[in-house]
Scaffold this motif. Structure first.
Motif, PDB file in Angstrom:
ATOM      1  N   PHE A  12       0.713  -1.177  -0.042  1.00 14.16           N
ATOM      2  CA  PHE A  12       0.074  -0.138   0.046  1.00 14.16           C
ATOM      3  C   PHE A  12       0.791   1.142   0.103  1.00 14.16           C
ATOM      4  O   PHE A  12       0.314   2.142  -0.190  1.00 14.16           O
ATOM      5  CB  PHE A  12      -1.187  -0.035   1.255  1.00 14.16           C
ATOM      6  N   ALA A  13       2.218   1.139   0.100  1.00 16.52           N
ATOM      7  CA  ALA A  13       2.916   2.451   0.242  1.00 16.52           C
ATOM      8  C   ALA A  13       3.020   2.844  -1.199  1.00 16.52           C
ATOM      9  O   ALA A  13       3.097   4.113  -1.367  1.00 16.52           O
ATOM     10  CB  ALA A  13       4.370   1.747   0.612  1.00 16.52           C
ATOM     11  N   GLU A  14       2.721   2.084  -2.248  1.00 16.55           N
ATOM     12  CA  GLU A  14       2.522   2.624  -3.642  1.00 16.55           C
ATOM     13  C   GLU A  14       1.145   2.718  -4.152  1.00 16.55           C
ATOM     14  O   GLU A  14       1.051   2.702  -5.384  1.00 16.55           O
ATOM     15  CB  GLU A  14       3.540   1.608  -4.639  1.00 16.55           C
ATOM     16  N   ALA A  15      -0.015   2.949  -3.040  1.00 17.09           N
ATOM     17  CA  ALA A  15      -1.419   2.690  -3.524  1.00 17.09           C
ATOM     18  C   ALA A  15      -1.486   3.927  -4.239  1.00 17.09           C
ATOM     19  O   ALA A  15      -1.244   4.866  -4.132  1.00 17.09           O
ATOM     20  CB  ALA A  15      -2.050   2.367  -2.381  1.00 17.09           C
ATOM     21  N   ALA A  16      -2.737   3.650  -5.404  1.00 18.40           N
ATOM     22  CA  ALA A  16      -3.359   4.861  -6.028  1.00 18.40           C
ATOM     23  C   ALA A  16      -4.441   4.485  -6.684  1.00 18.40           C
ATOM     24  O   ALA A  16      -4.573   3.192  -6.909  1.00 18.40           O
ATOM     25  CB  ALA A  16      -2.250   5.393  -7.215  1.00 18.40           C
ATOM     26  N   PRO A  17      -5.293   5.190  -6.627  1.00 22.02           N
ATOM     27  CA  PRO A  17      -6.591   4.836  -7.430  1.00 22.02           C
ATOM     28  C   PRO A  17      -6.595   4.364  -8.587  1.00 22.02           C
ATOM     29  O   PRO A  17      -6.023   4.504  -9.459  1.00 22.02           O
ATOM     30  CB  PRO A  17      -7.444   6.199  -7.593  1.00 22.02           C
ATOM     31  N   GLY A  18      -7.169   2.951  -8.873  1.00 24.32           N
ATOM     32  CA  GLY A  18      -7.357   2.043  -9.848  1.00 24.32           C
ATOM     33  C   GLY A  18      -6.187   0.937  -9.610  1.00 24.32           C
ATOM     34  O   GLY A  18      -6.224   0.185 -10.661  1.00 24.32           O
ATOM     35  N   LEU A  19      -5.168   1.165  -9.007  1.00 16.77           N
ATOM     36  CA  LEU A  19      -4.275  -0.021  -8.654  1.00 16.77           C
ATOM     37  C   LEU A  19      -4.863  -1.279  -8.049  1.00 16.77           C
ATOM     38  O   LEU A  19      -5.714  -1.039  -7.389  1.00 16.77           O
ATOM     39  CB  LEU A  19      -2.981   0.525  -8.204  1.00 16.77           C
ATOM     40  N   THR A  20      -4.291  -2.382  -8.432  1.00 22.74           N
ATOM     41  CA  THR A  20      -4.587  -3.671  -7.880  1.00 22.74           C
ATOM     42  C   THR A  20      -3.829  -4.007  -6.785  1.00 22.74           C
ATOM     43  O   THR A  20      -2.488  -3.978  -7.301  1.00 22.74           O
ATOM     44  CB  THR A  20      -5.071  -4.821  -8.889  1.00 22.74           C
ATOM     45  N   ILE A  21      -3.830  -4.300  -5.530  1.00 23.02           N
ATOM     46  CA  ILE A  21      -2.861  -4.970  -4.611  1.00 23.02           C
ATOM     47  C   ILE A  21      -3.208  -6.048  -4.003  1.00 23.02           C
ATOM     48  O   ILE A  21      -4.335  -6.211  -3.725  1.00 23.02           O
ATOM     49  CB  ILE A  21      -2.882  -3.330  -3.618  1.00 23.02           C
ATOM     50  N   GLY A  22      -2.280  -6.969  -3.879  1.00 26.58           N
ATOM     51  CA  GLY A  22      -2.383  -8.053  -3.278  1.00 26.58           C
ATOM     52  C   GLY A  22      -1.581  -9.165  -3.958  1.00 26.58           C
ATOM     53  O   GLY A  22      -0.779  -8.983  -4.909  1.00 26.58           O
ATOM     54  N   THR A  23      -1.632 -10.369  -3.296  1.00 18.91           N
ATOM     55  CA  THR A  23      -1.080 -11.398  -3.833  1.00 18.91           C
ATOM     56  C   THR A  23      -1.677 -12.394  -4.399  1.00 18.91           C
ATOM     57  O   THR A  23      -1.221 -13.322  -5.145  1.00 18.91           O
ATOM     58  CB  THR A  23      -0.163 -12.270  -2.664  1.00 18.91           C
ATOM     59  N   PHE A  24      -3.018 -12.569  -4.420  1.00 20.76           N
ATOM     60  CA  PHE A  24      -4.013 -13.413  -4.933  1.00 20.76           C
ATOM     61  C   PHE A  24      -3.664 -14.883  -4.258  1.00 20.76           C
ATOM     62  O   PHE A  24      -4.465 -15.757  -4.728  1.00 20.76           O
ATOM     63  CB  PHE A  24      -3.804 -13.618  -6.413  1.00 20.76           C
ATOM     64  N   ARG A  25      -2.933 -14.979  -3.151  1.00 22.67           N
ATOM     65  CA  ARG A  25      -2.607 -16.457  -2.805  1.00 22.67           C
ATOM     66  C   ARG A  25      -3.391 -16.371  -1.565  1.00 22.67           C
ATOM     67  O   ARG A  25      -3.540 -15.662  -0.679  1.00 22.67           O
ATOM     68  CB  ARG A  25      -0.973 -16.440  -2.245  1.00 22.67           C
ATOM     69  N   ASP A  26      -4.185 -17.592  -1.555  1.00 26.11           N
ATOM     70  CA  ASP A  26      -4.992 -17.666  -0.352  1.00 26.11           C
ATOM     71  C   ASP A  26      -4.299 -18.268   1.018  1.00 26.11           C
ATOM     72  O   ASP A  26      -4.478 -19.256   1.388  1.00 26.11           O
ATOM     73  CB  ASP A  26      -5.990 -19.077  -0.682  1.00 26.11           C
ATOM     74  N   ALA A  27      -3.784 -17.274   1.266  1.00 25.85           N
ATOM     75  CA  ALA A  27      -2.787 -17.647   2.487  1.00 25.85           C
ATOM     76  C   ALA A  27      -2.548 -16.034   3.293  1.00 25.85           C
ATOM     77  O   ALA A  27      -2.227 -15.310   2.608  1.00 25.85           O
ATOM     78  CB  ALA A  27      -1.535 -18.337   2.430  1.00 25.85           C
ATOM     79  N   PRO A  28      -2.463 -16.237   4.306  1.00 29.24           N
ATOM     80  CA  PRO A  28      -2.038 -14.910   5.126  1.00 29.24           C
ATOM     81  C   PRO A  28      -0.674 -14.371   4.817  1.00 29.24           C
ATOM     82  O   PRO A  28       0.153 -15.176   4.226  1.00 29.24           O
ATOM     83  CB  PRO A  28      -1.808 -15.290   6.689  1.00 29.24           C
ATOM     84  N   PRO A  29      -0.196 -13.162   4.846  1.00 31.05           N
ATOM     85  CA  PRO A  29      -1.213 -12.047   5.383  1.00 31.05           C
ATOM     86  C   PRO A  29      -2.227 -11.637   4.481  1.00 31.05           C
ATOM     87  O   PRO A  29      -2.141 -11.516   3.485  1.00 31.05           O
ATOM     88  CB  PRO A  29      -0.109 -10.923   5.550  1.00 31.05           C
ATOM     89  N   TRP A  30      -3.266 -11.564   5.144  1.00 28.93           N
ATOM     90  CA  TRP A  30      -4.617 -11.182   4.545  1.00 28.93           C
ATOM     91  C   TRP A  30      -4.512  -9.534   4.515  1.00 28.93           C
ATOM     92  O   TRP A  30      -4.117  -8.758   5.272  1.00 28.93           O
ATOM     93  CB  TRP A  30      -5.918 -11.563   5.158  1.00 28.93           C
ATOM     94  N   ILE A  31      -5.402  -8.991   3.305  1.00 29.32           N
ATOM     95  CA  ILE A  31      -5.844  -7.556   3.553  1.00 29.32           C
ATOM     96  C   ILE A  31      -7.016  -7.256   4.103  1.00 29.32           C
ATOM     97  O   ILE A  31      -8.217  -8.156   3.662  1.00 29.32           O
ATOM     98  CB  ILE A  31      -5.854  -6.920   1.902  1.00 29.32           C
ATOM     99  N   VAL A  32      -7.009  -6.731   5.282  1.00 28.45           N
ATOM    100  CA  VAL A  32      -8.456  -6.490   6.144  1.00 28.45           C
ATOM    101  C   VAL A  32      -9.184  -5.399   5.423  1.00 28.45           C
ATOM    102  O   VAL A  32      -8.788  -4.304   5.249  1.00 28.45           O
ATOM    103  CB  VAL A  32      -8.022  -6.052   7.520  1.00 28.45           C
ATOM    104  N   VAL A  33     -10.408  -5.629   5.005  1.00 30.95           N
ATOM    105  CA  VAL A  33     -11.291  -4.747   4.390  1.00 30.95           C
ATOM    106  C   VAL A  33     -12.559  -4.629   5.473  1.00 30.95           C
ATOM    107  O   VAL A  33     -13.211  -5.506   5.669  1.00 30.95           O
ATOM    108  CB  VAL A  33     -11.965  -5.042   3.215  1.00 30.95           C
ATOM    109  N   ASP A  34     -12.502  -3.267   6.258  1.00 29.47           N
ATOM    110  CA  ASP A  34     -13.450  -3.091   7.318  1.00 29.47           C
ATOM    111  C   ASP A  34     -14.835  -2.733   6.656  1.00 29.47           C
ATOM    112  O   ASP A  34     -14.938  -1.974   5.650  1.00 29.47           O
ATOM    113  CB  ASP A  34     -13.116  -1.817   8.235  1.00 29.47           C
ATOM    114  N   VAL A  35     -15.839  -2.990   7.227  1.00 32.96           N
ATOM    115  CA  VAL A  35     -17.232  -2.740   6.783  1.00 32.96           C
ATOM    116  C   VAL A  35     -17.632  -1.276   6.714  1.00 32.96           C
ATOM    117  O   VAL A  35     -18.179  -0.880   6.090  1.00 32.96           O
ATOM    118  CB  VAL A  35     -18.254  -3.436   7.717  1.00 32.96           C
ATOM    119  N   SER A  36     -17.127  -0.445   7.818  1.00 34.44           N
ATOM    120  CA  SER A  36     -17.574   0.897   7.847  1.00 34.44           C
ATOM    121  C   SER A  36     -16.346   1.667   8.574  1.00 34.44           C
ATOM    122  O   SER A  36     -15.230   0.743   9.122  1.00 34.44           O
ATOM    123  CB  SER A  36     -18.513   1.176   8.720  1.00 34.44           C
TER     124      SER A  36
END
Length: 258
Positions: free
Chosen positions: A33-57
């Protein structure tokens, strides 16, 4: 109005692309996320931790450390291992960044005012600590407790904590908004703890068995800063003009905040 629990259950039954929420990234954490910007895809797509936590609110977003950056994101790939629905967040292996939001939004409509107090706390001097401690009052403790109880009466009237003395309270509840200012009280405690360690070392704390808490002068200074956050940050429906004046008095009386 849809509750966070109902929202999350519906989202978990939907496709990943339908799930959106918020991700807070502390500035002291090294990640993609240090290089995050609108439109970019971030993540590993690997079904293993560390996860990206997406909060409800925003109200339930956990702030591990401050400062940081706040992102609105859309889940591209959801992890197979998910928390219970009441947890208030989703685990993802990849997300698309929608936009960056002011991190002060985590503290409510008046979050910028709260963030300004956090900035002062992060650079507090011993002289300012002494001023805040000296100007701390029982009246401000009482006013703060009244705000907590007024908020509880509105947000969770069946809570077992209604009517209690909340002068030392940092958070109430789980899977829901934890205070009238979201995570601000716990963030303030973390910020001031770090600053106290920097300038006063072990003398800033008292350790009792497994507990560690502020020594008296730091404790009163913390209370005065928390009261200022309540005075400047909570919704006008929760605090009277007279209470606001009492809550902000010590902070206003402190010199050298510029």
């Amino acid at each position: 109005m849809t509750s966070p629990l109902t929202w999350l259950r519906a989202r978990l039954s939907a496709s990943s692309q339908d799930i959106s929420g918020f991700h807070y990234e502390p500035a002291d954490r090294s990640s993609h996320f240090a290089e995050a910007a609108p439109g970019l895809t971030i993540g590993t797509f690997r079904d293993a931790p560390p996860w990206i936590v997406v909060d409800v609110s925003l109200a339930t977003t956990i702030v591990a450390s401050w400062p940081g950056r706040l992102w609105e994101v859309q889940v591209i790939k959801r992890a197979s291992e998910q928390p219970v629905a009441s947890a208030g967040y989703v685990r993802a292996t990849a997300v698309r960044v929608v936009r960056e939001l002011p991190s002060a939004n985590l503290f409510g409509a008046n979050g910028e005012a709260v963030a300004s107090i956090l900035a002062v706390a992060s650079q507090l001097t011993l002289e300012q600590r002494d001023q805040l401690a000296r100007l701390h009052s029982e009246a401000s403790d009482d006013a703060c407790s009244q705000v907590w109880n007024r908020w509880l009466a509105e947000s969770d009237p069946t809570s077992a904590h209604c009517g209690e003395d909340h002068r030392n309270t940092l958070a109430i509840g789980a899977g829901k908004m934890r205070s009238p200012l979201g995570s601000a009280p716990t963030v303030l405690h973390s910020v001031l703890s770090r600053r106290a360690t920097e300038i006063d070392g072990l003398a800033a704390f008292i350790e009792d068995d497994e507990d560690r808490y502020f020594a008296p002068m730091w404790s009163k200074a913390f209370a005065s800063l928390l009261h200022a956050c309540f005075a400047m940050g909570v919704d006008a429906s929760l605090v009277s003009r007279e209470q606001r004046s009492v809550l902000i008095a010590a902070y206003d009386g402190m010199t050298g905040t510029k």
